[in-house]
Design a protein around this motif. Structure first.
Motif, PDB file in Angstrom:
ATOM      1  N   ILE A 165      -5.108 -31.251 -13.918  1.00 16.29           N
ATOM      2  CA  ILE A 165      -4.084 -32.287 -14.093  1.00 16.29           C
ATOM      3  C   ILE A 165      -4.443 -33.547 -13.305  1.00 16.29           C
ATOM      4  O   ILE A 165      -4.095 -34.662 -13.718  1.00 16.29           O
ATOM      5  CB  ILE A 165      -2.675 -31.784 -13.747  1.00 16.29           C
ATOM      6  CG1 ILE A 165      -2.531 -31.473 -12.258  1.00 16.29           C
ATOM      7  CG2 ILE A 165      -2.301 -30.587 -14.598  1.00 16.29           C
ATOM      8  CD1 ILE A 165      -1.084 -31.303 -11.829  1.00 16.29           C
ATOM      9  N   SER A 171      -1.836 -35.236  -8.067  1.00 17.57           N
ATOM     10  CA  SER A 171      -2.572 -35.572  -9.292  1.00 17.57           C
ATOM     11  C   SER A 171      -2.411 -37.034  -9.678  1.00 17.57           C
ATOM     12  O   SER A 171      -3.034 -37.486 -10.646  1.00 17.57           O
ATOM     13  CB  SER A 171      -2.089 -34.692 -10.456  1.00 17.57           C
ATOM     14  OG  SER A 171      -0.838 -35.135 -10.970  1.00 17.57           O
ATOM     15  N   THR A 176       1.402 -32.789 -17.985  1.00 20.48           N
ATOM     16  CA  THR A 176       0.778 -32.166 -16.811  1.00 20.48           C
ATOM     17  C   THR A 176       1.785 -31.382 -15.985  1.00 20.48           C
ATOM     18  O   THR A 176       1.437 -30.339 -15.419  1.00 20.48           O
ATOM     19  CB  THR A 176       0.071 -33.219 -15.948  1.00 20.48           C
ATOM     20  OG1 THR A 176       0.984 -34.278 -15.615  1.00 20.48           O
ATOM     21  CG2 THR A 176      -1.123 -33.805 -16.687  1.00 20.48           C
ATOM     22  N   THR A 229      -6.750 -35.427 -15.335  1.00 17.38           N
ATOM     23  CA  THR A 229      -6.018 -36.038 -16.446  1.00 17.38           C
ATOM     24  C   THR A 229      -5.290 -37.300 -16.002  1.00 17.38           C
ATOM     25  O   THR A 229      -5.409 -38.362 -16.624  1.00 17.38           O
ATOM     26  CB  THR A 229      -4.996 -35.034 -17.021  1.00 17.38           C
ATOM     27  OG1 THR A 229      -5.667 -33.855 -17.459  1.00 17.38           O
ATOM     28  CG2 THR A 229      -4.233 -35.651 -18.190  1.00 17.38           C
ATOM     29  N   ASN A 230      -4.537 -37.198 -14.911  1.00 20.72           N
ATOM     30  CA  ASN A 230      -3.631 -38.282 -14.517  1.00 20.72           C
ATOM     31  C   ASN A 230      -4.315 -39.446 -13.812  1.00 20.72           C
ATOM     32  O   ASN A 230      -3.979 -40.609 -14.063  1.00 20.72           O
ATOM     33  CB  ASN A 230      -2.510 -37.736 -13.637  1.00 20.72           C
ATOM     34  CG  ASN A 230      -1.467 -36.983 -14.434  1.00 20.72           C
ATOM     35  OD1 ASN A 230      -1.270 -37.238 -15.611  1.00 20.72           O
ATOM     36  ND2 ASN A 230      -0.795 -36.032 -13.795  1.00 20.72           N
TER      37      ASN A 230
END
Length: 405
Positions: A237, A322, A80, A240-241
């Motif tokens: 991101i 994030s 990321t 995602t995280n």
């Protein structure tokens, strides 16, 4: 007398209530180091940690900081960070419609339409409806041809490094450049399935489609008709995280390869990530984007140095935003509740069988930003969580001017 005692107690409670959070329990450098030494002793011989004050530039604690370990999903920090640096926080991934043929005076598109995938892992039915609406606004009333899904931006390997590209259920999706509903489809062909759904969206918008849907590569002479974009990279991101999404991480890795490397493959994406990390002076062993593979290897010091490097970038806010918040969101929403770490620590978790990791940033009681990484291999994950939570809580309580107790 009893009333006066009660009044005194109330006054003391009120006085402590207005103290800054953690002030009454702030711990010194020596106390922090002693606490972390005891905790890491419980983590076993295959674990390491590194803690650094980013404001004072002082290393506060180190325990086997340079021994490479499997990071599990802490690996996503590398993916990321690279995506944010390369695409920028406002960068997006585009899904478009192109046509080969022409629009006749009666509003009939004489030819095929191509739904061209741009590697957006969040592509949904609403996006297809917007594309259909844009095609209609371009004057198309009927398609005298087929709708074909184009996934040529990526290779056609659907799975992970460990499965050599074969489907891997741990990814939580089927990789591809054109994936609706994370690429899951009845026939295992995500591009064709997306094209079928787009044809349905066109019909729902009043546009007849005469031909059958399928997969195909957009011809070089096709003209663009419409496009939609993904959420900006700062949001991708975070998506995602915070929940530690393997599908998004592996898709972003291929996006990096497609946009900045040799093609839309895992290997090409890894090469871009390595180049980006080398710019920060980091050389971890990277084989994938999600950390699913135990072949990934990095050290606590390398992870902290990434956090430190990103802290100094213009995109620091997007990157640090994030991460999941202790006691509040994502994979640590139920951890560290009611402790000094809640709301003051942001972190990325990592979990495989026998592997547990936690890395991130805490605002200390003294107001400094502290970066930390704990990589634990050959451990009980439940026991490792306890150690990690106590370490993060101690970091949140840290104040370099606190008296030694």
């Amino acid at each position: 007398m009893r009333f006066r005692v009660r009044a005194l107690v109330v006054s003391l409670v009120a006085a402590f209530a207005v103290l800054p959070a953690g002030a009454a329990s702030a711990i010194s450098t020596a106390t922090l180091q002693a606490k972390l030494t005891r905790e890491m002793a419980h983590a076993g011989g295959f674990s390491g940690a590194f803690v650094r004050d980013l404001d004072s530039q002082q290393t506060l604690f180190a325990s086997k900081p340079d021994a490479p370990r499997a990071p599990a999903s802490v690996e996503k920090l590398y993916t990321t960070a690279s995506a944010l640096m390369r695409f920028g926080p406002d960068g997006t991934l585009s899904t478009s419609v192109a046509g080969r043929g022409f629009l006749d005076p009666d509003g009939v598109w004489r030819g095929d339409l191509y739904l061209r995938g741009g590697g957006d892992p969040t592509l949904g039915r609403d996006d297809l409806q917007r594309l259909a609406g844009a095609v209609g606004e371009a004057g198309v009333l009927r398609v005298d041809g087929s709708v074909l899904g184009d996934e040529s931006r990526f290779d056609t390997l659907r799975g992970s490094f460990d499965t050599r590209g074969a489907y891997d259920r741990d990814i939580g999706g089927v990789l591809g450049a054109l994936t609706l509903n994370r690429g899951f489809s009845k026939d295992g062909k995500p591009a064709a399935a997306a094209a079928l759904q787009f044809a349905k969206a066109l019909r729902a918008d009043g546009i007849r489609v005469e031909g059958r849907s399928g997969a195909g590569t957009t011809p070089a002479d096709a003209q663009d008709l419409a496009s939609v974009t993904s959420p900006p990279m700062r949001d991708l991101i975070r998506l995602t995280n915070v929940p530690s999404d393997n599908f998004l991480a592996e898709t972003l890795l291929k996006d990096l390869g497609a946009s900045f490397g040799g093609g839309g493959s895992t290997a090409a994406g890894v090469a871009v990530v390595k180049t980006q990390l080398q710019a920060f002076g980091l050389t971890p062993q990277v084989v994938d984007g999600s950390g699913l593979s135990r072949a990934d290897r990095t050290t606590p010091r390398q992870v902290v140095h990434l956090l430190e490097a990103m802290h100094g970038q213009e995109v620091a806010g997007a990157f640090e935003g994030s991460l999941a918040v202790a006691g509040r969101t994502g994979t640590i929403r139920k951890r560290m509740r009611g402790t000094a770490a809640q709301d003051r620590c942001r972190a990325k978790t990592g979990t495989l069988i026998g592997v547990s990791a936690l890395a991130g940033l805490c605002e200390s009681a003294g107001g400094d930003t502290i970066a930390f990484a704990m990589l634990m291999n050959r451990v009980s994950v439940a026991r490792a969580h306890g150690v990690q939570d106590r370490v993060a809580t101690a970091i949140a309580r840290y104040d370099e001017v606190a008296p030694v107790r």
